[in-house]
Design a protein around this motif. Structure first.
Motif, PDB file in Angstrom:
ATOM      1  N   ASP A   7      -8.470  -8.879   7.982  1.00 36.45           N
ATOM      2  CA  ASP A   7      -9.113  -8.783   9.289  1.00 36.45           C
ATOM      3  C   ASP A   7     -10.468  -8.102   9.215  1.00 36.45           C
ATOM      4  N   ALA A   8     -10.633  -7.161   8.286  1.00 38.70           N
ATOM      5  CA  ALA A   8     -11.904  -6.455   8.163  1.00 38.70           C
ATOM      6  C   ALA A   8     -13.015  -7.369   7.661  1.00 38.70           C
ATOM      7  N   LEU A   9     -12.637  -8.409   6.937  1.00 35.06           N
ATOM      8  CA  LEU A   9     -13.639  -9.324   6.368  1.00 35.06           C
ATOM      9  C   LEU A   9     -13.767 -10.618   7.157  1.00 35.06           C
ATOM     10  N   ARG A  10     -12.895 -10.808   8.132  1.00 33.60           N
ATOM     11  CA  ARG A  10     -12.889 -12.080   8.870  1.00 33.60           C
ATOM     12  C   ARG A  10     -14.263 -12.357   9.475  1.00 33.60           C
ATOM     13  N   GLY A  11     -14.708 -13.567   9.347  1.00 38.32           N
ATOM     14  CA  GLY A  11     -16.044 -13.931   9.792  1.00 38.32           C
ATOM     15  C   GLY A  11     -17.073 -13.842   8.681  1.00 38.32           C
ATOM     16  N   GLY A  12     -16.721 -13.149   7.594  1.00 42.37           N
ATOM     17  CA  GLY A  12     -17.634 -13.044   6.460  1.00 42.37           C
ATOM     18  C   GLY A  12     -17.101 -13.664   5.195  1.00 42.37           C
ATOM     19  N   ILE A  13     -15.917 -14.297   5.282  1.00 43.59           N
ATOM     20  CA  ILE A  13     -15.345 -14.983   4.122  1.00 43.59           C
ATOM     21  C   ILE A  13     -14.913 -16.381   4.541  1.00 43.59           C
ATOM     22  N   GLU A  14     -14.802 -17.266   3.569  1.00 45.65           N
ATOM     23  CA  GLU A  14     -14.274 -18.600   3.812  1.00 45.65           C
ATOM     24  C   GLU A  14     -13.496 -19.040   2.581  1.00 45.65           C
ATOM     25  N   LEU A  15     -12.680 -20.068   2.768  1.00 49.54           N
ATOM     26  CA  LEU A  15     -11.886 -20.584   1.653  1.00 49.54           C
ATOM     27  C   LEU A  15     -12.794 -21.011   0.505  1.00 49.54           C
ATOM     28  N   GLY A  16     -12.346 -20.709  -0.721  1.00 48.74           N
ATOM     29  CA  GLY A  16     -13.187 -20.973  -1.872  1.00 48.74           C
ATOM     30  C   GLY A  16     -12.627 -21.987  -2.848  1.00 48.74           C
ATOM     31  N   TRP A  17     -11.666 -22.813  -2.395  1.00 46.71           N
ATOM     32  CA  TRP A  17     -11.165 -23.852  -3.297  1.00 46.71           C
ATOM     33  C   TRP A  17     -12.310 -24.765  -3.742  1.00 46.71           C
ATOM     34  N   ALA A  18     -13.226 -25.014  -2.848  1.00 43.99           N
ATOM     35  CA  ALA A  18     -14.410 -25.801  -3.182  1.00 43.99           C
ATOM     36  C   ALA A  18     -15.631 -25.062  -2.656  1.00 43.99           C
ATOM     37  N   MET A  19     -16.734 -25.184  -3.351  1.00 46.39           N
ATOM     38  CA  MET A  19     -17.998 -24.609  -2.884  1.00 46.39           C
ATOM     39  C   MET A  19     -19.111 -25.607  -3.163  1.00 46.39           C
ATOM     40  N   ARG A  72     -15.082  -5.655  -8.609  1.00 41.16           N
ATOM     41  CA  ARG A  72     -16.330  -4.900  -8.532  1.00 41.16           C
ATOM     42  C   ARG A  72     -16.445  -4.049  -9.794  1.00 41.16           C
ATOM     43  N   GLY A  73     -17.306  -4.505 -10.708  1.00 39.21           N
ATOM     44  CA  GLY A  73     -17.383  -3.844 -12.002  1.00 39.21           C
ATOM     45  C   GLY A  73     -16.071  -4.017 -12.746  1.00 39.21           C
ATOM     46  N   ASP A  74     -15.503  -2.898 -13.172  1.00 37.72           N
ATOM     47  CA  ASP A  74     -14.222  -2.938 -13.880  1.00 37.72           C
ATOM     48  C   ASP A  74     -13.050  -2.759 -12.929  1.00 37.72           C
ATOM     49  N   GLU A  75     -13.317  -2.665 -11.634  1.00 38.60           N
ATOM     50  CA  GLU A  75     -12.269  -2.402 -10.660  1.00 38.60           C
ATOM     51  C   GLU A  75     -11.887  -3.665  -9.894  1.00 38.60           C
ATOM     52  N   LEU A  76     -10.626  -3.727  -9.461  1.00 39.66           N
ATOM     53  CA  LEU A  76     -10.157  -4.755  -8.533  1.00 39.66           C
ATOM     54  C   LEU A  76      -9.886  -4.053  -7.209  1.00 39.66           C
ATOM     55  N   VAL A  77     -10.690  -4.391  -6.197  1.00 37.88           N
ATOM     56  CA  VAL A  77     -10.664  -3.637  -4.944  1.00 37.88           C
ATOM     57  C   VAL A  77     -10.112  -4.524  -3.829  1.00 37.88           C
ATOM     58  N   PRO A  78      -9.048  -4.077  -3.131  1.00 40.01           N
ATOM     59  CA  PRO A  78      -8.481  -4.862  -2.027  1.00 40.01           C
ATOM     60  C   PRO A  78      -9.108  -4.475  -0.683  1.00 40.01           C
ATOM     61  N   PHE A  79      -9.282  -5.476   0.193  1.00 42.03           N
ATOM     62  CA  PHE A  79      -9.803  -5.247   1.536  1.00 42.03           C
ATOM     63  C   PHE A  79      -8.894  -5.951   2.531  1.00 42.03           C
ATOM     64  N   PRO A  80      -8.666  -5.359   3.705  1.00 42.47           N
ATOM     65  CA  PRO A  80      -7.875  -6.051   4.726  1.00 42.47           C
ATOM     66  C   PRO A  80      -8.545  -7.364   5.139  1.00 42.47           C
ATOM     67  N   ASP A 104       0.825  -1.204   0.000  1.00 47.70           N
ATOM     68  CA  ASP A 104       0.000   0.000   0.000  1.00 47.70           C
ATOM     69  C   ASP A 104       0.861   1.257   0.000  1.00 47.70           C
ATOM     70  N   ASP A 105       0.195   2.393   0.171  1.00 45.47           N
ATOM     71  CA  ASP A 105       0.887   3.685   0.179  1.00 45.47           C
ATOM     72  C   ASP A 105       1.944   3.776   1.274  1.00 45.47           C
ATOM     73  N   ASP A 106       1.759   3.006   2.363  1.00 50.26           N
ATOM     74  CA  ASP A 106       2.740   3.086   3.458  1.00 50.26           C
ATOM     75  C   ASP A 106       4.025   2.329   3.142  1.00 50.26           C
ATOM     76  N   GLY A 107       4.071   1.662   1.988  1.00 50.17           N
ATOM     77  CA  GLY A 107       5.265   0.935   1.585  1.00 50.17           C
ATOM     78  C   GLY A 107       5.389  -0.440   2.208  1.00 50.17           C
ATOM     79  N   ALA A 108       4.465  -0.783   3.116  1.00 46.31           N
ATOM     80  CA  ALA A 108       4.507  -2.096   3.767  1.00 46.31           C
ATOM     81  C   ALA A 108       3.659  -3.097   2.983  1.00 46.31           C
ATOM     82  N   GLN A 109       4.012  -4.356   3.127  1.00 47.98           N
ATOM     83  CA  GLN A 109       3.292  -5.431   2.452  1.00 47.98           C
ATOM     84  C   GLN A 109       2.218  -5.994   3.383  1.00 47.98           C
ATOM     85  N   HIS A 110       1.015  -6.151   2.870  1.00 50.90           N
ATOM     86  CA  HIS A 110      -0.101  -6.646   3.672  1.00 50.90           C
ATOM     87  C   HIS A 110      -0.818  -7.757   2.901  1.00 50.90           C
ATOM     88  N   TYR A 111      -1.448  -8.664   3.649  1.00 47.57           N
ATOM     89  CA  TYR A 111      -2.354  -9.620   3.016  1.00 47.57           C
ATOM     90  C   TYR A 111      -3.693  -8.903   2.793  1.00 47.57           C
TER      91      TYR A 111
END
Length: 638
Positions: free
Chosen positions: A553-565, A543-551, A530-537
């Motif tokens: 930790d901010a999504l934890r509890g609302g995402i799960e592994l998607g290798w299989a669904m 979203r539409g034509d954009e690729l949007v990154p989210f932390p 990011d802008d701070d020069g540090a590397q983050h997961y």
């Protein structure tokens, strides 16, 4: 106030002591309830209703308790009722409860149905009886030789009453509608798509159906444009879908199709869902739109459709679009199927048949269409055996899979897990380098083509995906996802074991309105500077034509592994190759609708891994639901 037959809504009466004649019965039924995945709540409800009528004889008590559990099982499988005729699905449901409880030597399913018919038709104290009149409302309703929970009977009759005035009712002048169709000019749609647009323009209710890739989105875009020629502006048209993922995809697809389209939303958001229960819009406060268009209508359950129709003004047009051959709603009801059954080729319905997703000039595409067609007719055995040409190529292991057309790997559970490992190895050869990279984002923009690299990583995951029948179990989506994640961890250089690693695909599991993420959205974990020069997961979503990154930790509890669904979760997805992993045991969940849905997610390659016998048996099984809506909507017989 009525009491709904629901384990969550049942109020447990307090009894002093336990009648010895019921003790052994309810112990056995407790085992049966757990084996049928009904749990203690269903058992308590059966016990409550039986003890409410303490004067019953021993056989009637047993039959009634089994009937209540069978009704709960029917509702769990999506039915609104339990048929009591000796040739219907109610017989197998009762027999299943009896077997699960180990009561085969004490009870016979046919005798149970006979006893239940006698109880219902004659009126049965204050628990079960004919349809209610006046203030009398029993927990169980006997109607059309079926046993209903009162809530579902009420919803079904209410929805039928709301839909009936719309069936076949024409709106608009024929000359104006013809002019609107002519106004589409050179819009590239087929004759059957144009007929579907005409049905939507001219009726209070229109139902448009078609299989995957048959041009439903192009038809929707044409419908919105044609309503403009009728003087109905885009802001007077509501676009909605049952899930956030489907709504988001609907809006994106219409945007790509060109023209001006309103913003799509979930049905809950459209109706103004209140966190405490209920909706803002209803009879007293109808929706302020002249047209409501709903995509993925096969996924709408009975209760939600009743609330939607309650919120429509009499002159508001309703257009339902979906594929009745896919898996139905998770909750009770099969509204789209019932409407089609009641319509019987009426002019307010239209069927799209030509596939635009699968290239029929491609051998792989033709093989998928042929296999899916055979499954729909209940002839899944043709994939692996039978007279004539087999519709799938038999493979001994993952090493023989070529990724073209339809292939079947006849595998036991251990061989299926070996297939998963081999599949992951091939996928990691494709995505591994992209997963190890760092992607730079400065001032909200990707640097030096790094966005293209992320797009390639997402596309690589979308090119191939594992589909499971269940979430749980050794071959369920959760366990398979963890197995693949462990392989990613073994390839990484991290010292700890984080829940998500770069290269892991993820699936959003709930709607996140603040971030614009929807249940079912698919993303990928990546290293982002990011802008701070540090590397983050970060978790990156398109979203539409954009690729949007989210932390993460901010999504934890609302995402799960998607290798299989699960196949249910995959509905609406378009993938290059899919692999359907069958469980080791034949489950009622495995049906022709499930196999068809899995196959038709693929454009070029579909692989089925599991016992050929389970594929043949499960693929021939209908996901039959017993509902009464179609009969309530059908015109009276002369």
């Amino acid at each position: 106030m009525t009491t709904a037959l629901s384990p969550m809504g049942a109020v447990r009466r307090v009894f002093v002591g336990v009648d010895q004649r019921d003790d052994a019965l309810f112990r056995a039924l407790g085992v049966g309830a757990r084996r049928c995945d009904l749990g203690d709540a269903g058992l308590y409800l059966a016990e409550e209703l039986v003890k409410w009528n303490d004067w019953l004889g021993p056989l009637e008590r047993r039959a009634f308790a089994v009937g209540v559990l069978a009704l709960l099982l029917a509702e769990r499988q999506g039915s609104t009722r339990l048929p009591l005729d000796a040739k219907g699905p109610g017989l197998e449901l009762c027999a299943g409860v009896i077997r699960a409880a180990g009561l085969e030597h004490e009870l016979d399913a046919r005798a149970v149905l006979k006893i239940l018919r006698g109880m219902g038709s004659g009126g049965f104290h204050d628990v079960v009886g004919p349809p209610p009149s006046g203030e009398l409302a029993r927990p169980l309703v006997f109607d059309d030789d079926c046993l209903y929970p009162h809530r579902l009977w009420w919803l079904e009759t209410r929805l039928a009453a709301r839909l009936a005035p719309r069936l076949g009712r024409r709106l608009g002048e024929p000359t104006a509608i013809a002019a609107a169709l002519a106004g589409l000019g050179d819009v590239r749609i087929s004759d059957e798509q144009r007929a579907a647009v005409g049905a939507a323009l001219g009726h209070a209710l229109a139902v448009i159906t078609g299989g995957p890739g048959t041009g439903k989105t192009a038809t929707l875009a044409a419908i919105v444009a044609a309503f403009g020629h009728l003087g109905i502006a885009p802001d007077a048209i509501a676009l909605a879908a049952p899930t956030g993922k489907a709504a988001h995809r609907m809006g994106e697809s219409l945007h790509r199709a060109g023209g001006t389209a309103p913003q799509a939303s979930t049905l809950h958001r459209l109706l103004g869902y209140q966190p405490g229960g209920g909706f803002h819009h209803g009879e007293a406060n109808p929706l302020p739109f002249r047209v409501v268009v709903v995509d993925e209508a096969s996924m709408i359950d009975l209760a939600l459709m009743e609330r939607l129709c309650a919120a429509l003004a009499p002159e508001t047009r309703l257009v339902l679009v979906g594929d009745p051959d896919q898996l139905p709603s998770v909750e009770a009801g099969q509204v789209l199927t019932d409407l089609i059954s009641a319509a019987a080729g009426a002019p307010w319905t239209a069927r799209l048949t030509r596939s635009f997703r699968v290239d029929t000039d491609d051998a792989g595409g033709r093989a998928i269409l042929a296999a899916a067609g055979a499954v729909l007719t209940g002839d899944a055995k043709r994939l692996t055996s039978g007279r004539g040409e087999r519709l799938a190529q038999a493979r001994a292991s993952a090493a023989e899979v070529i990724g073209r057309g339809v292939e079947v790997v006849d595998a036991d559970p251990m061989a299926a897990l070996a297939y998963v490992d081999a599949w992951w190895t091939r996928r990691w050869q494709v995505v591994g380098e992209l997963a190890r990279r760092s992607y730079r984002r400065l001032d909200g923009a990707w640097v030096d083509g790094d966005g293209d690299g992320l797009a390639a990583l997402l596309a690589a995951h979308e090119a191939s995906r594992l589909l499971a029948v269940t979430r749980t179990g050794a071959l369920g989506a959760v366990a398979i996802g963890q197995r693949c994640h462990a392989r990613v961890l073994a390839e990484s250089t991290v010292d700890n074991a984080p829940e998500f690693l770069p290269g892991d695909p993820v699936v959003q599991t709930r709607n996140d309105y603040a971030r614009g993420l929807w249940n079912g959205d698919q993303g990928v974990v990546a290293r982002v500077v990011d802008d701070d020069g540090a590397q983050h997961y970060r978790v990156v979503f398109r979203r539409g034509d954009e690729l949007v990154p989210f932390p993460v930790d901010a999504l934890r509890g609302g995402i799960e592994l998607g290798w299989a669904m699960t196949v249910h979760k995959s509905q609406g997805s378009e993938l290059g190759q899919v692999t359907l992993l069958l469980p080791p045991d034949d489950l009622p969940l495995i049906s022709r609708e499930l196999v068809y849905t899995a196959l038709t997610r693929a454009r070029t390659s579909a692989v089925v891994v599991g016992a050929a016998a389970i594929l043949a048996t499960g693929g021939a099984r209908r996901a039959l639901r017993s509902t009464g809506l179609a009969a309530r909507l059908a015109p009276p017989k002369k």
